[in-house]
Design a protein around this motif. Structure first.
Motif, PDB file in Angstrom:
ATOM      1  N   ASP A  31     -23.841  28.799  11.603  1.00  0.00           N
ATOM      2  CA  ASP A  31     -22.718  29.828  12.192  1.00  0.00           C
ATOM      3  C   ASP A  31     -22.598  29.829  13.575  1.00  0.00           C
ATOM      4  O   ASP A  31     -23.572  29.608  14.156  1.00  0.00           O
ATOM      5  CB  ASP A  31     -22.997  31.282  11.436  1.00  0.00           C
ATOM      6  N   ASP A  32     -21.384  29.942  14.152  1.00  0.00           N
ATOM      7  CA  ASP A  32     -21.557  30.335  15.670  1.00  0.00           C
ATOM      8  C   ASP A  32     -20.238  31.219  15.774  1.00  0.00           C
ATOM      9  O   ASP A  32     -19.342  30.993  14.893  1.00  0.00           O
ATOM     10  CB  ASP A  32     -21.409  29.186  16.555  1.00  0.00           C
ATOM     11  N   PRO A  33     -20.016  32.024  16.684  1.00  0.00           N
ATOM     12  CA  PRO A  33     -19.069  33.047  16.968  1.00  0.00           C
ATOM     13  C   PRO A  33     -17.910  32.438  17.535  1.00  0.00           C
ATOM     14  O   PRO A  33     -16.915  33.284  17.606  1.00  0.00           O
ATOM     15  CB  PRO A  33     -19.842  34.093  17.731  1.00  0.00           C
ATOM     16  N   HIS A  63     -21.154  31.474   7.055  1.00  0.00           N
ATOM     17  CA  HIS A  63     -20.645  32.673   7.785  1.00  0.00           C
ATOM     18  C   HIS A  63     -21.899  33.830   7.611  1.00  0.00           C
ATOM     19  O   HIS A  63     -22.062  34.451   8.502  1.00  0.00           O
ATOM     20  CB  HIS A  63     -19.291  33.003   7.637  1.00  0.00           C
ATOM     21  N   GLN A  91     -21.642  23.323  14.849  1.00  0.00           N
ATOM     22  CA  GLN A  91     -22.703  23.166  15.265  1.00  0.00           C
ATOM     23  C   GLN A  91     -23.598  22.823  13.707  1.00  0.00           C
ATOM     24  O   GLN A  91     -23.499  23.463  12.829  1.00  0.00           O
ATOM     25  CB  GLN A  91     -23.411  24.499  15.743  1.00  0.00           C
TER      26      GLN A  91
ATOM     27  N   PRO B 145     -24.291  18.756  21.295  1.00  0.00           N
ATOM     28  CA  PRO B 145     -25.602  19.595  20.906  1.00  0.00           C
ATOM     29  C   PRO B 145     -26.474  18.349  20.163  1.00  0.00           C
ATOM     30  O   PRO B 145     -26.044  17.299  19.868  1.00  0.00           O
ATOM     31  CB  PRO B 145     -25.300  20.331  20.098  1.00  0.00           C
ATOM     32  N   ILE B 215     -20.300  33.742  25.162  1.00  0.00           N
ATOM     33  CA  ILE B 215     -20.271  34.438  23.853  1.00  0.00           C
ATOM     34  C   ILE B 215     -21.191  33.589  22.951  1.00  0.00           C
ATOM     35  O   ILE B 215     -21.332  32.581  22.701  1.00  0.00           O
ATOM     36  CB  ILE B 215     -18.741  34.033  23.352  1.00  0.00           C
ATOM     37  N   THR B 217     -22.835  35.729  20.457  1.00  0.00           N
ATOM     38  CA  THR B 217     -23.149  36.479  18.979  1.00  0.00           C
ATOM     39  C   THR B 217     -21.729  36.881  18.670  1.00  0.00           C
ATOM     40  O   THR B 217     -20.508  37.008  19.388  1.00  0.00           O
ATOM     41  CB  THR B 217     -23.950  37.655  19.105  1.00  0.00           C
ATOM     42  N   GLU B 218     -21.509  37.455  17.359  1.00  0.00           N
ATOM     43  CA  GLU B 218     -20.334  38.260  17.123  1.00  0.00           C
ATOM     44  C   GLU B 218     -19.896  39.242  17.910  1.00  0.00           C
ATOM     45  O   GLU B 218     -18.728  39.704  18.140  1.00  0.00           O
ATOM     46  CB  GLU B 218     -20.607  38.576  15.484  1.00  0.00           C
ATOM     47  N   ALA B 221     -18.318  38.208  20.881  1.00  0.00           N
ATOM     48  CA  ALA B 221     -16.860  37.740  20.646  1.00  0.00           C
ATOM     49  C   ALA B 221     -16.145  38.909  20.653  1.00  0.00           C
ATOM     50  O   ALA B 221     -14.898  39.040  21.158  1.00  0.00           O
ATOM     51  CB  ALA B 221     -16.837  37.080  19.444  1.00  0.00           C
TER      52      ALA B 221
END
Lengths: 99, 263
Positions: A31-33, A63, A91, B145, B215, B217-218, B221
């Protein structure tokens, strides 16, 4: 599934090769934002040929759980999958199954 | 005011203001330039620039060949009592080569070639021992990555990166260049076969903006999304947040059009 454009990569059975090996390699998507949920689902559908339902289910698992195992198979196969995921900007990593 | 993508014939069409198209096009070229600088440093640039067919090629399927990679062991030698492994770091964190020497930033380091001092031979035998350090720029590292997590064997991330980065980066450069060209038209018309590449180019732009905006983390965001409405905020942050919001909207709009059609 109705395909309006050529799949980018020929879909493959995600477990086809695991029977050849005791400890297959796993494709883990993280998961990534930044990545949109719709985009992640779209990538799963176009690259793996998953149904909309399957793609959404896996996307939601990524998610909610922070990651999900999306495919398993030979080292070469899963390396290629990680490369494809990175091509799309998701990712992803591979690791050997715990057995 | 921009209007969302909708399917029209064999394409997806959106209406952007001239300023919006220009800004997103500039972002595409900026990210392309970042990837070009990386490729120049690593010596990857020559093949795909010389070959315009690469522009329409699909993302890499990864078939770099398996080249009997099992023997890789090279990484085991230098580790053990090293200070970085005591700290739980791998050579990936440090940009070190197999002998513990510091790699030049962004360099491709061919261990085999360094030992045998002859890479003109058969070309591929050295491949399984090639190593490449992660990009120093965190935004580039987000675009490119590692293929394995931090728990992987030391040196594995660098070995896989050496094998795969050139292909991944070339596909990204091609998608960004194509996006830059598409964005020069008004209205913006993305042929169906280009739509996945256009979406991934927008995604790469967003990854870079997200890194610049911090950004992770949620919550980050959500903070950036509040920044969009807050013009008291530092000008650059506010501007980047607006760009991020706009490119996100554009990508989501393309996804909506694509997924509706594919149901």
């Amino acid at each position: 599934m109705t395909v309006t454009s050529e799949p980018l990569v020929v879909p493959h059975e995600d477990t086809a090769l695991s029977s050849h090996q005791e400890r297959p390699y796993l494709l883990i998507v993280w998961d990534d934002p930044v990545n949109l949920m719709s985009y992640v689902s779209f990538v799963f559908r176009s690259y793996f040929g998953f149904s909309a339902e399957r793609a959404d289910e896996l996307m939601l698992r990524v998610h909610h759980d922070g990651h999900a195992v999306v495919a398993s198979g030979s080292k070469e196969r899963i390396e290629a999958d990680v490369v494809a995921m990175h091509g799309y900007g998701l990712q992803a990593t591979l690791r050997r199954s715990e057995g | 005011m921009a209007r969302a993508f909708r399917p029209v014939g064999g394409a997806y069409v959106a209406q952007l203001d001239a300023a919006e198209s220009r800004l997103v096009g500039e972002l595409a070229r900026d990210v392309l330039q970042m990837l070009r600088s990386r490729a120049e440093l690593t010596g990857d640039l020559v093949p795909d620039d010389a070959d315009p067919a690469g522009v329409v090629g699909p993302p890499p399927a990864g078939g770099t060949g398996s080249a009997g990679a099992e023997s890789s062991g090279g990484a085991a030698g230098a580790t053990g009592e090293d200070w970085w492994s005591e700290l739980g770091l791998s050579t990936a964190d440090l940009g070190l080569d197999a002998d513990g020497q510091l790699l030049p930033d962004n360099a491709a380091y061919d261990v085999e070639a360094a030992r045998t001092a002859g890479e003109d031979g058969a070309g591929t035998p050295g491949v399984s021992t090639r190593r490449r350090a992660r990009p120093a720029d965190p935004a580039l590292a987000r675009l490119l990555p590692d293929l394995v997590g931090a728990d992987a064997d030391p040196g594995e991330a660098e070995r896989l990166r050496a094998l795969t980065e050139p292909g991944i980066a070339a596909a990204k450069r091609a998608a960004l260049a194509e996006a830059g060209e598409l964005l020069a038209q008004n209205p913006l018309r993305v042929p169906a076969e280009s739509a996945p590449r256009f979406a991934s180019a927008l995604n790469d732009i967003r990854l870079v903006l997200a890194q610049r905006l911090g950004i992770e983390t949620e919550e980050d965001a959500a903070r950036v999304s509040r920044l969009e409405d807050d013009d008291e905020e530092a000008e650059l942050e506010h501007y980047l947040a607006l760009l991020y919001g706009f490119v996100s909207w554009l990508q989501e709009s393309l996804m909506t059009a694509l997924l509706r059609r594919r149901r």
